[in-house]
Design a protein around this motif. Structure first.
Motif, PDB file in Angstrom:
ATOM      1  N   VAL A  77       0.852  -1.187   0.000  1.00 43.86           N
ATOM      2  CA  VAL A  77       0.000   0.000   0.000  1.00 43.86           C
ATOM      3  C   VAL A  77       0.890   1.240   0.000  1.00 43.86           C
ATOM      4  N   PRO A  78       0.712   2.165  -0.936  1.00 49.60           N
ATOM      5  CA  PRO A  78       1.535   3.382  -0.962  1.00 49.60           C
ATOM      6  C   PRO A  78       1.498   4.101   0.380  1.00 49.60           C
ATOM      7  N   GLU A  79       2.634   4.636   0.796  1.00 48.20           N
ATOM      8  CA  GLU A  79       2.726   5.228   2.130  1.00 48.20           C
ATOM      9  C   GLU A  79       1.836   6.463   2.292  1.00 48.20           C
ATOM     10  N   SER A  80       1.420   7.056   1.202  1.00 50.19           N
ATOM     11  CA  SER A  80       0.556   8.239   1.287  1.00 50.19           C
ATOM     12  C   SER A  80      -0.908   7.868   1.561  1.00 50.19           C
ATOM     13  N   ILE A  81      -1.218   6.580   1.564  1.00 45.77           N
ATOM     14  CA  ILE A  81      -2.602   6.133   1.734  1.00 45.77           C
ATOM     15  C   ILE A  81      -2.762   5.348   3.032  1.00 45.77           C
ATOM     16  N   ASP A  82      -3.738   5.738   3.839  1.00 46.80           N
ATOM     17  CA  ASP A  82      -4.094   5.036   5.069  1.00 46.80           C
ATOM     18  C   ASP A  82      -5.205   4.045   4.721  1.00 46.80           C
ATOM     19  N   LEU A  83      -4.887   2.760   4.740  1.00 49.47           N
ATOM     20  CA  LEU A  83      -5.854   1.759   4.326  1.00 49.47           C
ATOM     21  C   LEU A  83      -7.089   1.750   5.230  1.00 49.47           C
ATOM     22  N   LEU A 108     -21.814   3.908  -6.737  1.00 45.76           N
ATOM     23  CA  LEU A 108     -20.474   3.716  -7.297  1.00 45.76           C
ATOM     24  C   LEU A 108     -19.844   5.041  -7.717  1.00 45.76           C
ATOM     25  N   GLU A 109     -20.671   5.928  -8.277  1.00 50.32           N
ATOM     26  CA  GLU A 109     -20.157   7.244  -8.662  1.00 50.32           C
ATOM     27  C   GLU A 109     -19.658   8.005  -7.439  1.00 50.32           C
ATOM     28  N   GLN A 110     -20.405   7.956  -6.366  1.00 54.10           N
ATOM     29  CA  GLN A 110     -19.999   8.652  -5.151  1.00 54.10           C
ATOM     30  C   GLN A 110     -18.733   8.036  -4.567  1.00 54.10           C
ATOM     31  N   ALA A 111     -18.655   6.713  -4.607  1.00 53.95           N
ATOM     32  CA  ALA A 111     -17.464   6.040  -4.083  1.00 53.95           C
ATOM     33  C   ALA A 111     -16.221   6.464  -4.851  1.00 53.95           C
ATOM     34  N   ARG A 112     -16.329   6.483  -6.174  1.00 52.19           N
ATOM     35  CA  ARG A 112     -15.176   6.864  -7.002  1.00 52.19           C
ATOM     36  C   ARG A 112     -14.765   8.309  -6.754  1.00 52.19           C
ATOM     37  N   GLU A 113     -15.726   9.195  -6.646  1.00 55.83           N
ATOM     38  CA  GLU A 113     -15.409  10.601  -6.415  1.00 55.83           C
ATOM     39  C   GLU A 113     -14.737  10.793  -5.061  1.00 55.83           C
ATOM     40  N   ASN A 114     -15.254  10.108  -4.022  1.00 55.88           N
ATOM     41  CA  ASN A 114     -14.657  10.228  -2.694  1.00 55.88           C
ATOM     42  C   ASN A 114     -13.226   9.703  -2.670  1.00 55.88           C
ATOM     43  N   LEU A 115     -13.006   8.570  -3.316  1.00 53.55           N
ATOM     44  CA  LEU A 115     -11.666   7.978  -3.329  1.00 53.55           C
ATOM     45  C   LEU A 115     -10.671   8.850  -4.088  1.00 53.55           C
ATOM     46  N   HIS A 116     -11.132   9.466  -5.158  1.00 58.02           N
ATOM     47  CA  HIS A 116     -10.253  10.355  -5.924  1.00 58.02           C
ATOM     48  C   HIS A 116      -9.949  11.626  -5.147  1.00 58.02           C
ATOM     49  N   THR A 151       4.491   5.072 -10.226  1.00 55.87           N
ATOM     50  CA  THR A 151       4.950   5.901  -9.118  1.00 55.87           C
ATOM     51  C   THR A 151       4.031   7.082  -8.839  1.00 55.87           C
ATOM     52  N   ASN A 152       3.100   7.363  -9.757  1.00 56.38           N
ATOM     53  CA  ASN A 152       2.172   8.475  -9.525  1.00 56.38           C
ATOM     54  C   ASN A 152       0.718   8.076  -9.769  1.00 56.38           C
ATOM     55  N   GLU A 153       0.444   6.770  -9.771  1.00 60.15           N
ATOM     56  CA  GLU A 153      -0.914   6.272  -9.979  1.00 60.15           C
ATOM     57  C   GLU A 153      -1.203   5.115  -9.040  1.00 60.15           C
ATOM     58  N   ASN A 154      -2.317   5.211  -8.328  1.00 53.38           N
ATOM     59  CA  ASN A 154      -2.727   4.154  -7.418  1.00 53.38           C
ATOM     60  C   ASN A 154      -4.046   3.547  -7.864  1.00 53.38           C
ATOM     61  N   ALA A 155      -4.244   2.290  -7.526  1.00 54.21           N
ATOM     62  CA  ALA A 155      -5.462   1.579  -7.915  1.00 54.21           C
ATOM     63  C   ALA A 155      -6.083   0.912  -6.698  1.00 54.21           C
ATOM     64  N   LEU A 156      -7.370   0.636  -6.804  1.00 52.41           N
ATOM     65  CA  LEU A 156      -8.111   0.013  -5.695  1.00 52.41           C
ATOM     66  C   LEU A 156      -9.146  -0.951  -6.247  1.00 52.41           C
ATOM     67  N   THR A 157      -9.288  -2.081  -5.576  1.00 52.72           N
ATOM     68  CA  THR A 157     -10.393  -2.991  -5.834  1.00 52.72           C
ATOM     69  C   THR A 157     -11.024  -3.356  -4.497  1.00 52.72           C
ATOM     70  N   ILE A 173      -6.860   8.288  -5.579  1.00 48.91           N
ATOM     71  CA  ILE A 173      -6.915   6.978  -6.220  1.00 48.91           C
ATOM     72  C   ILE A 173      -7.752   7.124  -7.478  1.00 48.91           C
ATOM     73  N   ARG A 174      -7.118   6.966  -8.640  1.00 47.43           N
ATOM     74  CA  ARG A 174      -7.785   7.226  -9.915  1.00 47.43           C
ATOM     75  C   ARG A 174      -8.422   5.974 -10.515  1.00 47.43           C
ATOM     76  N   HIS A 175      -7.826   4.823 -10.265  1.00 47.61           N
ATOM     77  CA  HIS A 175      -8.310   3.594 -10.886  1.00 47.61           C
ATOM     78  C   HIS A 175      -9.041   2.763  -9.836  1.00 47.61           C
ATOM     79  N   VAL A 176     -10.352   2.722  -9.923  1.00 46.26           N
ATOM     80  CA  VAL A 176     -11.181   2.085  -8.904  1.00 46.26           C
ATOM     81  C   VAL A 176     -12.054   1.015  -9.556  1.00 46.26           C
ATOM     82  N   THR A 177     -12.028  -0.185  -8.984  1.00 45.94           N
ATOM     83  CA  THR A 177     -12.909  -1.269  -9.421  1.00 45.94           C
ATOM     84  C   THR A 177     -13.671  -1.774  -8.205  1.00 45.94           C
TER      85      THR A 177
END
Length: 311
Positions: A222-228, A276-284, A254-260, A289-293
């Motif tokens: 998990v990237p250090e900038s993100i608190d799981l 799902l739209e709200q979840a993606r917006e909140n995560l971004h 190095t500048n893109e994070n993903a989540l599933t 986090i740009r890539h969300v599944t």
């Protein structure tokens, strides 16, 4: 998709796929050109003046040229489009470049330290004035190149690797200037290798973070900038979400994070599109986090999840 406000402007779908700025291509070209020219100058005068510090710095600068080329190649690879064989493209190349740059720096400093120890046993006179002038030029070139990468180093580990290479070179050159001045002042023949050894230790300490962070990302840490835990709480706070499992966050580059993740819904009929739209917006917005599944399922479906894969 509804837009969101961020830093005084609307963030739209197109914002979510902005990656490394194209301007770094020119930055790398400038850095490589300046450093190749300086390596030639420094190696010639290091050999002419018998200065270990200049010769070692020339070798280190040459390794940095390789490091810059590697980081530059990774930036280019990240722009290659995904295909049926590489569905994520070549974005992970930037992580590999960061790790390789850390290794190159550590090996270069190990070599510098070894040569310094050897020279301590057989100190030699140097032409301090020439050494100081050449090293002074190196300070200017390396500091200017490092400044080009400074802004990007805060958010991109690959760019940070390039920045550390140039900052390390500037520091080594400063040390060479200091050792030359002390030699003129006191005539200490041992000062040249001692300063080289001290600088090598300082750079190794500074490089360790790059080495550890890039190695961590290579193994999908998990990237250090993100608190799981904060990500988990964010998803659980969504309306109609009762639980979640199989939450995974990793770095695609190095500048893109993903989540599933699997979202377990509360009972009743739920309009999942808005959820799902709200979840993606909140995560971004909160975690970049740009890539969300996301997979939505009922409690009965969640029970079917194999225990070894659930989290």
């Amino acid at each position: 998709m509804p837009s969101q406000r961020k830093k005084g402007r609307a963030v739209t779908r197109s914002d979510r796929h902005e990656h490394t700025p194209a301007r770094y291509g020119r930055t790398f070209a400038i850095g490589v050109t300046l450093n190749v020219g300086f390596v030639i100058i420094e190696a010639f005068y290091g050999w002419h003046t018998q200065s270990l510090a200049l010769l070692a710095d020339a070798g280190h600068n040459l390794s940095d040229v390789a490091g810059l080329l590697l980081a530059w190649a990774a930036v280019g690879a990240a722009r290659l489009r995904p295909n049926v064989r590489h569905t994520y493209g070549w974005r992970r190349g930037s992580i590999l470049a960061s790790f390789a740059n850390a290794i190159i720096l550590l090996l270069a400093m190990g070599s510098l330290g070894w040569e310094a120890i050897q020279r301590l046993q057989t100190p030699a006179d140097i032409e301090a004035n020439t050494v100081m002038v050449v090293a002074g030029i190196g300070v200017l070139i390396n500091a200017a190149t490092a400044a080009l990468f400074m802004a990007g180093s805060k958010t991109d580990l690959n760019i940070r690797g390039a920045f550390l290479h140039m900052a390390a070179d500037a520091l080594v050159s400063v040390g060479v200037v200091i050792s030359g001045a002390l030699y003129l002042w006191q005539g200490w023949t041992w000062i040249d290798p001692v300063v080289s050894l001290v600088i090598a230790v300082v750079i190794v300490i500074g490089t360790w973070s790059l080495f550890y962070r890039s190695l961590h990302l290579l193994f999908d840490g998990v990237p250090e900038s993100i608190d799981l835990n904060a990500v988990r709480d964010c998803l659980l706070a969504l309306p109609d979400v009762a639980d979640l499992h199989d939450l995974h966050v990793w770095a695609m580059a190095t500048n893109e994070n993903a989540l599933t993740a699997h979202l377990v819904l509360k009972g009743g009929t739920v309009q999942t599109r808005g959820l799902l739209e709200q979840a993606r917006e909140n995560l971004h917005e909160l975690f970049e986090i740009r890539h969300v599944t996301l997979q939505v399922e009922t409690a009965d479906q969640a029970v079917l999840c194999p225990a070894m894969h659930c989290s």
